[in-house]
Design a protein around this motif. Sequence first.
Motif, PDB file in Angstrom:
ATOM      1  N   ALA A  28      -3.330  -1.892  -4.015  1.00  0.00           N
ATOM      2  CA  ALA A  28      -4.310  -2.992  -4.722  1.00  0.00           C
ATOM      3  C   ALA A  28      -5.007  -3.599  -3.395  1.00  0.00           C
ATOM      4  O   ALA A  28      -5.976  -3.854  -2.995  1.00  0.00           O
ATOM      5  N   TYR A  29      -3.961  -3.346  -1.996  1.00  0.00           N
ATOM      6  CA  TYR A  29      -4.912  -3.525  -0.963  1.00  0.00           C
ATOM      7  C   TYR A  29      -5.952  -2.718  -0.950  1.00  0.00           C
ATOM      8  O   TYR A  29      -7.240  -3.051   0.140  1.00  0.00           O
ATOM      9  N   GLU A  30      -6.053  -1.766  -0.957  1.00  0.00           N
ATOM     10  CA  GLU A  30      -7.081  -0.242  -1.515  1.00  0.00           C
ATOM     11  C   GLU A  30      -8.756  -0.724  -2.215  1.00  0.00           C
ATOM     12  O   GLU A  30      -9.510  -0.623  -1.365  1.00  0.00           O
ATOM     13  N   LYS A  31      -7.990  -1.400  -3.148  1.00  0.00           N
ATOM     14  CA  LYS A  31      -9.008  -1.440  -4.109  1.00  0.00           C
ATOM     15  C   LYS A  31      -9.170  -3.373  -4.036  1.00  0.00           C
ATOM     16  O   LYS A  31     -10.994  -2.817  -4.174  1.00  0.00           O
ATOM     17  N   LEU A  40      -0.470  -6.268  -7.887  1.00  0.00           N
ATOM     18  CA  LEU A  40      -0.416  -5.720  -6.598  1.00  0.00           C
ATOM     19  C   LEU A  40       1.535  -6.549  -8.033  1.00  0.00           C
ATOM     20  O   LEU A  40       2.596  -5.559  -8.043  1.00  0.00           O
ATOM     21  N   PHE A  41       1.514  -8.017  -8.933  1.00  0.00           N
ATOM     22  CA  PHE A  41       3.052  -8.409  -9.493  1.00  0.00           C
ATOM     23  C   PHE A  41       2.887  -7.538 -10.336  1.00  0.00           C
ATOM     24  O   PHE A  41       3.443  -7.221 -10.901  1.00  0.00           O
ATOM     25  N   GLU A  42       1.569  -7.497 -11.197  1.00  0.00           N
ATOM     26  CA  GLU A  42       1.544  -6.800 -12.055  1.00  0.00           C
ATOM     27  C   GLU A  42       1.955  -5.542 -12.525  1.00  0.00           C
ATOM     28  O   GLU A  42       2.845  -4.620 -13.464  1.00  0.00           O
ATOM     29  N   SER A  43       1.589  -4.742 -11.222  1.00  0.00           N
ATOM     30  CA  SER A  43       2.325  -2.982 -11.453  1.00  0.00           C
ATOM     31  C   SER A  43       3.482  -3.140 -11.219  1.00  0.00           C
ATOM     32  O   SER A  43       4.100  -1.803 -10.954  1.00  0.00           O
ATOM     33  N   SER A  44       3.930  -3.793 -10.459  1.00  0.00           N
ATOM     34  CA  SER A  44       5.273  -3.617  -9.860  1.00  0.00           C
ATOM     35  C   SER A  44       6.397  -4.373 -10.055  1.00  0.00           C
ATOM     36  O   SER A  44       7.647  -4.089  -9.959  1.00  0.00           O
ATOM     37  N   LEU A  45       6.419  -5.928 -10.979  1.00  0.00           N
ATOM     38  CA  LEU A  45       7.339  -6.372 -10.833  1.00  0.00           C
ATOM     39  C   LEU A  45       7.481  -7.148 -12.585  1.00  0.00           C
ATOM     40  O   LEU A  45       8.596  -7.495 -13.122  1.00  0.00           O
ATOM     41  N   LEU A  46       6.209  -6.391 -13.216  1.00  0.00           N
ATOM     42  CA  LEU A  46       6.452  -6.850 -14.991  1.00  0.00           C
ATOM     43  C   LEU A  46       7.543  -6.030 -15.906  1.00  0.00           C
ATOM     44  O   LEU A  46       8.035  -6.171 -16.640  1.00  0.00           O
ATOM     45  N   SER A  47       7.229  -4.894 -15.185  1.00  0.00           N
ATOM     46  CA  SER A  47       8.047  -3.704 -15.899  1.00  0.00           C
ATOM     47  C   SER A  47       9.208  -2.983 -14.659  1.00  0.00           C
ATOM     48  O   SER A  47       8.873  -2.643 -13.364  1.00  0.00           O
TER      49      SER A  47
END
Length: 316
Positions: free
Chosen positions: A234-237, A214-221
């Motif tokens: 992320a939940y589905e995975k 979640l954080f890596e795909s939405s907050l870092l960039s």
Amino acid sequence: MKLLSLILSSIRRHKHNAASVLSISFILFFAGRGITEAHLPAIPFLRGGYSSYSVPAAKPMGLGMKPIGKLYGLANLKRTLTHIGEKIRLKPKQTQSKEAEGNQHLDEVLGAFTHVLNGNDIDTAQLLKACKAHLKLMKSGGASLRLVAKDLESNLLKAEKPFKNAPKKGKTLYSLLESERHSGIHKEGNELENESAAMGLLWIRRSLAFQLDLFESSLLSENGKHPGVAAIDAYEKHLSPYHGWMLQKVFPLSLSAMPKRSSFISAFGGRDEPISPAHEEEIVRKLSALLKTWRPIIKRWSNDFESLNLEDTRPA
């Protein structure tokens, strides 16, 4: 000066108590209203509330007993207050800003997880300490992470109890899981006892894997996914395959309330309003360092479970 001595005696004992300041104000106010020393036992903060000073029983006013207002005079109030201020130095209570508190939570989490891996082993005590620090951070993340935080909290309780009962047997994560496995608490195969440390730690690991994505795909960039979209992916995975029908309805609903990226980052920084670009950059940098720390821990965590056949895949 008997009254002034009484005031000073009371305040010196409680110089960090704001009520003491109020006590001075009330006394001086009453002084101007003609209250005498005979009336002092009726004033709560000098009758055992904030001071142990005892005064003589009230006596009827007679000759020689002058109202304190006349004895000191209202004109002398300023001089009296100045005198009290010189005798007692009241320091204002230091309060920490929300921004500093938010940064402190993030620093605590990052520092704690840095010491979880000890060579190729996971230090159980340090892992639990890090997860407890992370729980505080999750609670500061707003309503969208409330269910995630609640889940983490309940699983932490499951993990902590067996470790506290036998800390030497569970010094490492592997030894804790192995000891519990040999105790016969679990059923045949990989069906875990619901209240076991293994069950709690299994779900904590899944939760951290979910948060990492979640954080890596939405907050870092700034060009990343919207947190709401990233959370569902992320939940589905990481969680949905192990959730029953009810949780598969409830969890995504709670995740749909994810705020936009800037608001999410502000929440981790302890702020409800937008933060400066410099502060946002600092939070993102710390989050990035935290996720890099998580990755090898989660991998070792998974290996320990798999080697002991504790990967319970039944729907919750």
